[in-house]
Design a protein around this motif. Structure first.
Motif, short mmCIF file in Angstrom:
data_model
loop_
_atom_site.label_atom_id
_atom_site.label_comp_id
_atom_site.label_asym_id
_atom_site.label_seq_id
_atom_site.Cartn_x
_atom_site.Cartn_y
_atom_site.Cartn_z
N SER A 104 4.26 -10.51 -0.90
CA SER A 104 3.19 -10.70 -1.88
C SER A 104 2.78 -12.16 -2.07
N THR A 147 -0.73 -12.81 0.07
CA THR A 147 -1.77 -11.79 0.20
C THR A 147 -1.91 -11.05 -1.12
N SER A 148 -2.83 -10.13 -1.18
CA SER A 148 -3.06 -9.35 -2.41
C SER A 148 -1.96 -8.32 -2.60
N ASP A 149 -1.84 -7.80 -3.81
CA ASP A 149 -0.86 -6.75 -4.08
C ASP A 149 -1.11 -5.53 -3.21
N VAL A 150 -2.38 -5.20 -3.00
CA VAL A 150 -2.71 -4.03 -2.18
C VAL A 150 -2.20 -4.22 -0.76
N ASN A 151 -2.47 -5.38 -0.17
CA ASN A 151 -2.03 -5.62 1.20
C ASN A 151 -0.52 -5.75 1.33
N SER A 152 0.13 -6.38 0.36
CA SER A 152 1.59 -6.50 0.45
C SER A 152 2.25 -5.14 0.29
#
Length: 76
Positions: free
Chosen positions: A36, A39-44
């Motif tokens: 995290s 990168t964004s929470d979504v990507n992590s």
């Protein structure tokens, strides 16, 4: 009163008392935190999920060639 207790008291008064909930095992929490950072929470979350789906265990990830682990992040 030690300084940490003063800080904790101020935080509790400002934000309320928080209950800790274990979300992941310790290694999973560490990996999720590292993922995290850049990168964004979504990507992590997507990368973490991909690792778990592909390898099923931390032992399998540790034993895998680095290229296979890196490829897990390219799956989507």
């Amino acid at each position: 009163m030690p300084k940490i207790n003063q800080v904790l008291k101020l935080l509790v008064s400002a934000y309320g008392d928080r209950t800790w909930h274990m979300r992941l095992d310790p290694v999973g929490e560490l990996v999720q935190t590292i993922l995290s950072q850049n990168t964004s929470d979504v990507n992590s979350h997507r990368a973490y999920t991909s690792l778990i789906e592909l390898f099923h265990s931390w032992h399998a990830i540790a034993e895998a060639p680095p290229g296979q682990v890196a490829a897990a992040f390219q799956r989507d």
